[in-house]
Design a protein around this motif. Structure first.
Motif, PDB file in Angstrom:
ATOM      1  N   GLU A  16      47.455  -3.503  82.022  1.00 15.71           N
ATOM      2  CA  GLU A  16      48.390  -4.604  81.862  1.00 15.71           C
ATOM      3  C   GLU A  16      48.219  -5.622  82.987  1.00 15.71           C
ATOM      4  OE1 GLU A  16      53.227  -5.372  81.454  1.00 15.71           O
ATOM      5  OE2 GLU A  16      52.413  -3.332  81.616  1.00 15.71           O
ATOM      6  N   GLY A  17      48.030  -6.881  82.609  1.00 14.10           N
ATOM      7  CA  GLY A  17      47.898  -7.952  83.583  1.00 14.10           C
ATOM      8  C   GLY A  17      46.526  -8.104  84.195  1.00 14.10           C
ATOM      9  N   ALA A  18      45.582  -7.234  83.857  1.00 16.53           N
ATOM     10  CA  ALA A  18      44.245  -7.304  84.447  1.00 16.53           C
ATOM     11  C   ALA A  18      43.463  -8.485  83.880  1.00 16.53           C
ATOM     12  CB  ALA A  18      43.483  -6.010  84.198  1.00 16.53           C
ATOM     13  N   LEU A  19      42.689  -9.124  84.720  1.00 15.31           N
ATOM     14  CA  LEU A  19      41.780 -10.174  84.267  1.00 15.31           C
ATOM     15  C   LEU A  19      40.534  -9.558  83.637  1.00 15.31           C
ATOM     16  CD1 LEU A  19      40.812 -13.179  84.235  1.00 15.31           C
ATOM     17  CD2 LEU A  19      39.811 -12.739  86.497  1.00 15.31           C
ATOM     18  N   LEU A  20      40.031  -8.502  84.256  1.00 18.63           N
ATOM     19  CA  LEU A  20      38.820  -7.831  83.800  1.00 18.63           C
ATOM     20  C   LEU A  20      39.056  -6.332  83.781  1.00 18.63           C
ATOM     21  CD1 LEU A  20      35.678  -8.004  83.175  1.00 18.63           C
ATOM     22  CD2 LEU A  20      35.354  -7.704  85.636  1.00 18.63           C
ATOM     23  N   SER A  21      38.793  -5.706  82.644  1.00 22.34           N
ATOM     24  CA  SER A  21      38.874  -4.254  82.528  1.00 22.34           C
ATOM     25  C   SER A  21      37.534  -3.748  82.015  1.00 22.34           C
ATOM     26  CB  SER A  21      39.989  -3.834  81.560  1.00 22.34           C
ATOM     27  OG  SER A  21      41.262  -4.102  82.093  1.00 22.34           O
ATOM     28  N   VAL A  22      36.819  -3.036  82.876  1.00 18.75           N
ATOM     29  CA  VAL A  22      35.521  -2.463  82.511  1.00 18.75           C
ATOM     30  C   VAL A  22      35.756  -1.005  82.151  1.00 18.75           C
ATOM     31  CG1 VAL A  22      33.199  -1.939  83.352  1.00 18.75           C
ATOM     32  CG2 VAL A  22      34.339  -4.058  84.055  1.00 18.75           C
ATOM     33  N   ARG A  23      35.276  -0.600  80.977  1.00 19.81           N
ATOM     34  CA  ARG A  23      35.560   0.731  80.474  1.00 19.81           C
ATOM     35  C   ARG A  23      34.280   1.446  80.022  1.00 19.81           C
ATOM     36  NH1 ARG A  23      39.324  -0.056  82.918  1.00 19.81           N
ATOM     37  NH2 ARG A  23      41.522  -0.213  82.315  1.00 19.81           N
ATOM     38  N   GLY A  24      33.900   2.465  80.752  1.00 21.20           N
ATOM     39  CA  GLY A  24      32.804   3.330  80.359  1.00 21.20           C
ATOM     40  C   GLY A  24      31.474   2.625  80.119  1.00 21.20           C
ATOM     41  N   VAL A  25      31.150   1.669  80.960  1.00 21.30           N
ATOM     42  CA  VAL A  25      29.957   0.849  80.742  1.00 21.30           C
ATOM     43  C   VAL A  25      28.682   1.559  81.194  1.00 21.30           C
ATOM     44  CG1 VAL A  25      28.755  -1.211  81.606  1.00 21.30           C
ATOM     45  CG2 VAL A  25      31.069  -1.402  80.691  1.00 21.30           C
ATOM     46  N   ASP A  26      27.701   1.584  80.308  1.00 19.80           N
ATOM     47  CA  ASP A  26      26.336   2.027  80.613  1.00 19.80           C
ATOM     48  C   ASP A  26      25.407   0.828  80.481  1.00 19.80           C
ATOM     49  OD1 ASP A  26      27.404   4.548  80.718  1.00 19.80           O
ATOM     50  OD2 ASP A  26      26.163   5.406  79.151  1.00 19.80           O
ATOM     51  N   VAL A  27      24.490   0.682  81.419  1.00 18.11           N
ATOM     52  CA  VAL A  27      23.478  -0.381  81.338  1.00 18.11           C
ATOM     53  C   VAL A  27      22.112   0.258  81.520  1.00 18.11           C
ATOM     54  CG1 VAL A  27      22.684  -2.594  82.222  1.00 18.11           C
ATOM     55  CG2 VAL A  27      25.115  -2.014  82.371  1.00 18.11           C
ATOM     56  N   GLY A  28      21.191  -0.066  80.631  1.00 20.25           N
ATOM     57  CA  GLY A  28      19.856   0.519  80.708  1.00 20.25           C
ATOM     58  C   GLY A  28      18.760  -0.520  80.613  1.00 20.25           C
ATOM     59  N   TYR A  29      17.558  -0.107  80.995  1.00 23.86           N
ATOM     60  CA  TYR A  29      16.365  -0.962  80.894  1.00 23.86           C
ATOM     61  C   TYR A  29      15.316  -0.242  80.057  1.00 23.86           C
ATOM     62  CZ  TYR A  29      18.266  -3.771  84.737  1.00 23.86           C
ATOM     63  OH  TYR A  29      19.065  -4.578  85.512  1.00 23.86           O
ATOM     64  N   ARG A  30      14.714  -0.976  79.142  1.00 24.45           N
ATOM     65  CA  ARG A  30      13.613  -0.421  78.362  1.00 24.45           C
ATOM     66  C   ARG A  30      12.350  -0.416  79.197  1.00 24.45           C
ATOM     67  NH1 ARG A  30      16.160  -3.831  74.821  1.00 24.45           N
ATOM     68  NH2 ARG A  30      14.610  -5.460  75.189  1.00 24.45           N
ATOM     69  N   THR A  31      11.704   0.720  79.273  1.00 27.70           N
ATOM     70  CA  THR A  31      10.446   0.840  80.022  1.00 27.70           C
ATOM     71  C   THR A  31       9.271   1.121  79.104  1.00 27.70           C
ATOM     72  OG1 THR A  31      10.836   3.201  80.413  1.00 27.70           O
ATOM     73  CG2 THR A  31      11.647   1.666  82.076  1.00 27.70           C
ATOM     74  N   GLY A  32       9.506   1.255  77.839  1.00 27.24           N
ATOM     75  CA  GLY A  32       8.475   1.511  76.840  1.00 27.24           C
ATOM     76  C   GLY A  32       9.077   1.347  75.470  1.00 27.24           C
ATOM     77  N   ARG A  33       8.301   1.588  74.455  1.00 27.76           N
ATOM     78  CA  ARG A  33       8.777   1.366  73.101  1.00 27.76           C
ATOM     79  C   ARG A  33      10.018   2.199  72.794  1.00 27.76           C
ATOM     80  NH1 ARG A  33       4.409   1.380  68.407  1.00 27.76           N
ATOM     81  NH2 ARG A  33       3.807  -0.423  69.678  1.00 27.76           N
TER      82      ARG A  33
END
Length: 361
Positions: A20-37
């Motif tokens: 409540e009242g938050a400007l940004l709420s990040v929830r369970g975020v995964d970020v990945g990079y492709r290194t091959g097909r």
């Protein structure tokens, strides 16, 4: 600074919908990079936190821990090989609408960037196009992110001059210059002015004082603090400089091997760190006051993101690890509950046993 009462409360770090009242709420975020097909390396894993209007959060940790990847992911500025593969990035826009940045269409995403949230990239020389004058960068930014509105050149340049004055630069000298004609500190301040051009609610800064001399660093840090008070934007800044984090941040998040392993107020992190890695980072920096002590180096290096240990990723380097650490991955548990996202949480099986955070109280 006054101490907060120690009232540990069992619980988990932020999960589910927006706070409540938050400007940004990040929830369970995964970020990945492709290194091959068919291969993807996950650089950020299950990160959750809340940021409120006017708040400042520092992300700290060794190189390669995922800080910059997370910052780029929040604005969907990752390179082509990068992708936010899961989770939600919930942002409350200026009109009050709550949106998931991951779902924004291309044109809406263009309007979101710089209007709602902007980023100051590491290395101002590389962030500017070297063949364009500073005034051209301002013109392009306004015209690209104002939703098709076509303002006169004179009006844009007048506003740009005001922005440069805000960061204590001389518009008459700076606007007509190419990036290489400015000093490092002037480029960095011009980049901050450019990021603030459309009055965003959130400013993400990646190593804003890297490679600058100490006097220029001081000037930029002081001006950032003043601007945040004046304009009331929230900040996420990525840094290796713990002194900068202590001075600018309301809260700090420690990252290791792509995970958020401790979050808390600046006082919590610097005086009552409850994760051994956070304590090791703090103890590796010589104090600027009190008795002269020898910094304690942290042995070893972070694990490969392609072959993380089955339990706690920090266990192989941790002097306090026990057998359970090698096969049990700790969750980010709330230790103290406070208002507006300032709770203290740590991901360590021995959190309640260790009191290393008091080493510099």
């Amino acid at each position: 600074m006054t101490d907060h009462p120690a009232a540990p409360a069992a619980g988990k770090a932020p999960a589910g919908g927006p706070a409540e009242g938050a400007l940004l709420s990040v929830r369970g975020v995964d970020v990945g990079y492709r290194t091959g097909r068919r291969t993807r390396v996950t650089a950020v894993r299950d990160v959750s936190f809340d940021l409120y209007p006017g708040q400042s959060m520092a992300l700290v940790g060794e190189s390669g821990c995922g800080k910059t990847t997370l910052g780029l992911g929040l604005l969907r500025l990752l390179p082509r090989t990068g992708v936010v593969s899961s989770g939600e990035i919930l942002f409350r826009r200026k009109d009050g609408r709550l949106v998931d940045v991951r779902t924004l269409a291309r044109e809406d995403l263009r309007r979101f960037r710089w209007n709602e949230a902007a980023m100051v990239f590491q290395g101002a020389m590389n962030a500017f196009n070297p063949v364009l004058r500073i005034e051209d960068h301002f013109l392009d930014t306004f015209r690209a992110h104002e939703g098709g509105r076509r303002r006169p050149r004179k009006e844009i340049l007048e506003q740009s001059a005001d922005l440069l004055t805000t960061v204590r630069l001389d518009p008459a000298r700076v606007l007509g210059s190419f990036p290489h004609e400015l000093s490092g500190g002037m480029r960095q301040r011009a980049l901050i002015a450019l990021a603030l051009a459309l009055k965003p609610q959130l400013l993400i800064l990646d190593e804003p004082t890297t490679a600058l001399d100490i006097l220029t660093q001081r000037s930029i840090v002081e001006r950032l603090a003043e601007l945040r008070d004046e304009l009331r934007f929230a900040m996420v800044f990525i840094t290796h400089d713990l002194g900068l984090a202590a001075e600018l941040a309301d809260r700090v998040g420690t990252m290791y091997a792509g995970r958020m392993i401790e979050t808390g107020t600046t006082r919590d992190i610097f005086y009552r760190a409850r994760h051994p890695y956070t304590s090791a980072l703090i103890n590796s920096v010589p104090p600027v006051a009190g008795d002269l002590t020898v910094p304690q180096s942290l042995p070893g290096g972070p694990p490969s993101l392609t072959a993380l240990p089955p339990g706690c990723s920090f266990a192989p380097r941790c002097a306090h690890a026990v057998d359970a650490c090698s096969h049990t991955r700790p969750t980010l548990d709330v230790l103290r509950t406070r208002t507006e996202g300032l709770s203290h949480a740590a991901a360590c099986l021995r959190t309640h046993e260790l009191l290393e955070g008091a080493t510099r109280d």
